[in-house]
Scaffold this active site. Structure first.
Site, PDB file in Angstrom:
ATOM      1  N   SER A 262      35.958  22.672  14.719  1.00 45.34           N
ATOM      2  CA  SER A 262      35.168  23.384  15.785  1.00 45.34           C
ATOM      3  C   SER A 262      35.697  24.501  16.278  1.00 45.34           C
ATOM      4  O   SER A 262      36.922  24.819  16.224  1.00 45.34           O
ATOM      5  CB  SER A 262      35.154  22.553  17.103  1.00 45.34           C
ATOM      6  OG  SER A 262      34.423  23.071  18.125  1.00 45.34           O
TER       7      SER A 262
ATOM      8  N   TYR B 263      38.746  16.328  23.699  1.00 45.57           N
ATOM      9  CA  TYR B 263      37.677  16.935  22.433  1.00 45.57           C
ATOM     10  C   TYR B 263      38.463  17.910  21.675  1.00 45.57           C
ATOM     11  O   TYR B 263      38.669  17.915  20.396  1.00 45.57           O
ATOM     12  CB  TYR B 263      36.256  17.433  22.793  1.00 45.57           C
ATOM     13  CG  TYR B 263      35.589  17.885  21.580  1.00 45.57           C
ATOM     14  CD1 TYR B 263      34.922  17.055  20.957  1.00 45.57           C
ATOM     15  CD2 TYR B 263      35.234  19.192  21.457  1.00 45.57           C
ATOM     16  CE1 TYR B 263      34.000  17.458  19.980  1.00 45.57           C
ATOM     17  CE2 TYR B 263      34.639  19.541  20.360  1.00 45.57           C
ATOM     18  CZ  TYR B 263      33.931  18.771  19.613  1.00 45.57           C
ATOM     19  OH  TYR B 263      33.084  19.243  18.665  1.00 45.57           O
TER      20      TYR B 263
HETATM   21  N1  LIG Z   1      26.927  20.621  17.695  1.00 46.22           N
HETATM   22  C1  LIG Z   1      27.957  21.610  17.758  1.00 46.22           C
HETATM   23  O1  LIG Z   1      27.950  22.578  18.172  1.00 46.22           O
HETATM   24  C2  LIG Z   1      29.189  21.430  16.974  1.00 46.22           C
HETATM   25  C3  LIG Z   1      30.147  22.431  17.226  1.00 46.22           C
HETATM   26  C4  LIG Z   1      31.352  22.133  16.490  1.00 46.22           C
HETATM   27  C5  LIG Z   1      31.788  21.090  15.916  1.00 46.22           C
HETATM   28  N2  LIG Z   1      30.718  19.974  15.866  1.00 46.22           N
HETATM   29  C6  LIG Z   1      31.036  18.947  15.257  1.00 46.22           C
HETATM   30  O2  LIG Z   1      30.213  18.686  14.115  1.00 46.22           O
HETATM   31  C7  LIG Z   1      30.234  17.208  14.032  1.00 46.22           C
HETATM   32  C8  LIG Z   1      28.641  16.898  14.079  1.00 46.22           C
HETATM   33  O3  LIG Z   1      28.448  16.926  15.392  1.00 46.22           O
HETATM   34  P1  LIG Z   1      26.535  16.971  15.487  1.00 46.22           P
HETATM   35  O4  LIG Z   1      26.540  18.125  16.525  1.00 46.22           O
HETATM   36  O5  LIG Z   1      25.788  17.020  14.423  1.00 46.22           O
HETATM   37  O6  LIG Z   1      26.496  15.588  16.306  1.00 46.22           O
HETATM   38  P2  LIG Z   1      25.512  14.279  16.041  1.00 46.22           P
HETATM   39  O7  LIG Z   1      25.675  13.194  17.295  1.00 46.22           O
HETATM   40  O8  LIG Z   1      24.210  14.756  15.964  1.00 46.22           O
HETATM   41  O9  LIG Z   1      26.066  13.590  14.823  1.00 46.22           O
HETATM   42  C9  LIG Z   1      27.230  12.968  14.767  1.00 46.22           C
HETATM   43  C10 LIG Z   1      27.372  11.813  13.909  1.00 46.22           C
HETATM   44  O10 LIG Z   1      28.262  11.166  13.903  1.00 46.22           O
HETATM   45  C11 LIG Z   1      28.185   9.756  13.836  1.00 46.22           C
HETATM   46  N3  LIG Z   1      29.399   9.117  14.325  1.00 46.22           N
HETATM   47  C12 LIG Z   1      29.945   9.068  15.619  1.00 46.22           C
HETATM   48  N4  LIG Z   1      30.815   8.356  15.463  1.00 46.22           N
HETATM   49  C13 LIG Z   1      31.217   7.837  14.391  1.00 46.22           C
HETATM   50  C14 LIG Z   1      32.162   6.801  13.909  1.00 46.22           C
HETATM   51  N5  LIG Z   1      33.142   6.365  14.439  1.00 46.22           N
HETATM   52  N6  LIG Z   1      31.909   6.660  12.566  1.00 46.22           N
HETATM   53  C15 LIG Z   1      31.121   7.106  12.070  1.00 46.22           C
HETATM   54  N7  LIG Z   1      30.122   8.099  12.360  1.00 46.22           N
HETATM   55  C16 LIG Z   1      30.254   8.319  13.507  1.00 46.22           C
HETATM   56  C17 LIG Z   1      26.955   9.673  14.900  1.00 46.22           C
HETATM   57  O11 LIG Z   1      26.673   8.418  14.667  1.00 46.22           O
HETATM   58  C18 LIG Z   1      26.252  10.878  14.228  1.00 46.22           C
HETATM   59  O12 LIG Z   1      25.341  10.385  13.476  1.00 46.22           O
HETATM   60  C19 LIG Z   1      31.305  16.637  15.196  1.00 46.22           C
HETATM   61  O13 LIG Z   1      32.271  16.434  14.337  1.00 46.22           O
HETATM   62  C20 LIG Z   1      31.340  17.712  16.081  1.00 46.22           C
HETATM   63  O14 LIG Z   1      32.145  17.451  16.737  1.00 46.22           O
HETATM   64  C21 LIG Z   1      29.723  20.287  16.496  1.00 46.22           C
END
Ligand SMILES: NC(=O)c1ccc[n+]([C@@H]2O[C@H](COP(=O)([O-])OP(=O)(O)OC[C@H]3O[C@@H](n4cnc5c(N)ncnc54)[C@H](O)[C@@H]3O)[C@@H](O)[C@H]2O)c1
Ligand SMILES: [Zn+2]
Length: 679
Positions: free
Chosen positions: A556, A569
């Site tokens: 991130s 986080y």
């Molecule tokens: N959305 C953003 O702006 C953003 C920015 C930087 C980083 N990220 C990172 O991108 C990744 C995806 O995020 P997103 O925004 O698509 O969120 P999201 O909630 O849409 O997707 C995350 C997925 O991870 C799964 N998950 C959570 N805990 C889990 C576990 N213990 N085992 C298996 N699966 C698990 C959830 O069920 C979900 O389907 C994350 O690592 C997040 O930190 C997101």
């Protein structure tokens, strides 16, 4: 133009025949109908042949899969046929018999359908029929089983001459409804579509019933002590432990995708004394050689052998297989034979465990396995009545390295950039992970979607494609055993693993004073520990395969950027970011690249944002939640909103050949945030 009745009946009959695997193997066999239509040029009736085109499957045949040819011109080809030595030239001549646009490309079997004097003809590859066709005394058995209703045709390679032979038999024996083609399959005919179908099924069922009634009880011999099937959980664990090494071995010349089956037919075959002799004889039906190679690699150790002993022996057997295959090629190749297509086996048999089969994609690998199960059924039938006697080696080679087959391979579309690559994406049921899985699959990879909820993981996989493309598995990445199970499921589904994407994550926006120990632990468990567990289990496979690979972390912007209400986080993200550098340093010697992506502000599609984080971030920035995407876009250098697809694009680029020399890198996908610049 309305569909001709003959063509419509043909499609319906083909679909019925192709729907039942007892009637023919996948994409095996072909069917035809003759009929009349008004010629658009002359206004006169013209006799036509509709015949299944090259390559398609009967079960899913549609009218567009039919070649449409003029019968008068097809029949006239007999006058210019230059003889057996040059029969392959007749395939090009079919193009001069096309009616209208001609439909699908005519197959090699077209001559048989055109020349046999019957309006409806079926050529099929049923296990029961091939069992008779490959029995040492197949000719006598044909008479004993069918009397004069079915005629024996000695082995001849499919082509124009075989068409002439069968047409002559049809003319000479009016009582015959079809024939057994030695070493190959069956052909049946009828004056109506129903009659042809009835005759085909009668031959197939009569042969099957005769085998049941007359077979010796154990065609494959007595049980071989120590070669019985392991218990289901044990054999799957052993299969998963062996799969990466075997995939690495069979990918020596070109990388393959794999399929595993522990079907009862396979386990029974491998548990009996005759299996080494029979496996060495190889398969017989012409469809098989390109898919299964001339024979399988058979592990000659008992079921209880350790994984280490099995791997050591597989290495030895693989070297021997390659030497033997090269010798087979050298013995049989002529100056105009196509070049050798790699010397690795495509079928690997492991007693007590099951069968691995390989191909350029999952569908091909799966069908190769299905074909070998067909071959086992054929061998059981033939040995039950007589002795299994497949066509001889020189003929097998002529089929495997047939110039016409080579031309078909040359016409195949160029593989996609990630073809043969197998990806495991965690947290891929939603948001960024789902976009990554979708993109990798679109570029040709097989993908496994691992997420907390099985039904959501499977639903996301189903949106991407069938189970030859994407499968969903339930995994909590914080649990060591579940992570191992997800990796095992991946190697059992697709044969191995190449691309590991650590994407699972969650976010709780809290200040230092509000952050509980549980908040801290949860985020570190899922992101820091979870990606450690996934990388460790994945790397074991990558190292065993010796095919390189990629590990990608979705870190991130917050792994770099310092802001309020984000302690747990962002610290967990910084942990992940340093795992990238540590593992890039450690796994480089195995050819494994480890890189990361720093997204930011991906609001659309993100469960994280929808689940409360968005509201809190909006409050921190003092904007309405629905304006958060716009707010993030406004504070970027490029003024763009970041979408899940933008992150997926970066994952694809990292895994593509163009970044083959890049490891230990983080790519920002944040539309430009100066405070998070990496240097
Ligand atoms: N959305 C953003 O702006 C953003 C920015 C930087 C980083 N990220 C990172 O991108 C990744 C995806 O995020 P997103 O925004 O698509 O969120 P999201 O909630 O849409 O997707 C995350 C997925 O991870 C799964 N998950 C959570 N805990 C889990 C576990 N213990 N085992 C298996 N699966 C698990 C959830 O069920 C979900 O389907 C994350 O690592 C997040 O930190 C997101
Ligand atoms: Zn055939």
């Amino acid at each position: 133009m309305t569909t001709n009745l003959a063509a419509a009946e043909l499609v319906a009959r083909s679909n019925r025949l192709g729907a039942d695997p007892k009637n023919t193997n996948y994409a095996g066999g072909n069917t035809s109908a003759k009929g009349t239509e008004i010629d658009s040029v002359t206004g006169e009736p013209v006799e036509l042949l509709w015949v299944k085109g090259s390559g398609g499957d009967l079960g899913t045949l549609t009218e567009s899969g039919l070649a449409v040819l003029r019968l008068d011109r097809l029949r006239a080809l007999v006058n210019v046929y230059p003889g057996l030595d040059r029969e392959d030239e007749m395939v090009a001549a079919f193009d001069y018999t096309l009616h209208g646009k001609g439909g699908a490309a005519p197959s090699i079997d077209t001559a048989m359908h055109a020349l046999v004097e019957a309006d409806h003809v079926d050529h099929l590859h049923p296990d029961s029929g091939i069992a008779i066709a490959t029995a040492a005394d197949g000719e006598d058995l044909t008479t004993a089983i069918f009397g004069d209703r079915v005629t024996w045709v000695p082995w001849r390679r499919p082509g124009f001459q075989l068409g002439l032979d069968i047409a002559a038999i049809r003319d000479a024996s009016p009582e015959a409804i079809g024939c057994i083609l030695g070493g190959h399959g069956i052909t049946a005919w009828g004056e109506t579509s129903d009659e042809a179908e009835k005759n085909s099924l009668w031959i197939i069922d009569t042969a099957a019933a005769y085998i049941v009634a007359n077979s010796k009880t154990e065609p494959f011999g007595a049980e071989l002590s120590g070669f019985g099937a392991l218990a289901p959980a044990e054999r799957r664990a052993k299969a998963a432990a062996l799969a990466p090494t075997i995939r690495g071995l069979v990918s020596t010349d070109m990388v393959r995708v794999g399929h595993f089956t522990d079907a009862p037919e396979v386990l029974d075959f491998l548990s009996r004394v005759e299996h080494p002799r029979l496996a060495a004889l190889g398969t017989s039906c012409p469809d098989h050689f390109l898919r299964t190679k001339v024979k399988p690699l058979l592990l000659d150790l008992p079921a209880e052998s350790s994984v280490e002993d099995s791997i050591a022996r597989l290495h030895e057997l693989h070297i021997a297989y390659r030497t033997e295959y090269q010798a087979y090629y050298d013995r049989n190749a002529t100056p105009d034979s196509p070049a050798i297509r790699g010397a690795d086996p495509l079928i690997v048999l492991v007693p007590g465990v099951g069968m691995f089969s390989y191909g350029a994609n999952k569908q091909t690998a799966r069908v190769a396995g299905e074909f070998y199960v067909n071959a086992i059924n054929v061998m059981r039938g033939a040995e039950g009545l007589s002795t299994y006697a497949p066509i001889d080696e020189a003929e097998k080679f002529r089929i495997e390295y047939w110039a016409l087959e080579e031309a078909k391979l040359a016409r195949m579309p160029k593989p996609k950039p990630l073809a043969t690559r197998i990806a495991l994406v965690t947290g891929a049921a939603s948001g960024i992970g789902k976009a990554i899985a979708t993109r990798l699959a679109a570029e040709g990879a097989c993908v496994v979607i691992a997420d907390l909820d099985l039904s959501k993981a499977q639903a996301a996989a189903a949106e991407i494609g069938n189970t030859d493309v994407a499968v969903g598995v339930q995994t909590n990445v914080t649990d060591e055993a579940q992570v191992q199970a997800a990796v095992d499921a991946t190697v059992l589904a697709f044969g191995g693993l190449d691309l590991v994407v650590n994407n699972a994550g969650l976010s709780l926006s809290k200040s230092l004073l509000e952050t509980t120990v549980a908040d801290w632990d949860l985020q570190h468990d899922v992101m820091a520990k979870g990606s450690f567990l996934v990388s460790r289990a994945g790397a074991r496979v990558l190292i065993d395969q010796k095919l390189g690979g990629d590990i990608v972390y979705i870190s991130s912007k917050n792994s770099i950027f310092a802001g309020p209400n984000n302690i747990a986080y962002s610290a967990a993200k910084a942990d992940q970011a340093h795992q990238v550098r540590l593992l890039a340093a450690e796994l480089g010697e195995h050819g494994v690249k480890v890189n990361g992506i720093n997204p930011d502000g991906v609001v659309r599609g993100s469960g994280i944002f929808a689940g409360g984080w968005g509201a809190k971030r909006a409050a921190v920035y003092g904007v309405a939640e629905e304006d958060l995407g716009k707010y993030y876009a406004g504070r970027t250098l490029l003024k763009h909103e970041v979408l899940p697809e933008n992150v997926a694009n970066a994952v694809f680029v990292l895994c593509s050949a163009d970044l083959s020399h890049t490891t230990g890198l983080h790519i920002p996908v944040d539309a430009g945030v100066a405070a998070a610049f990496l240097r």
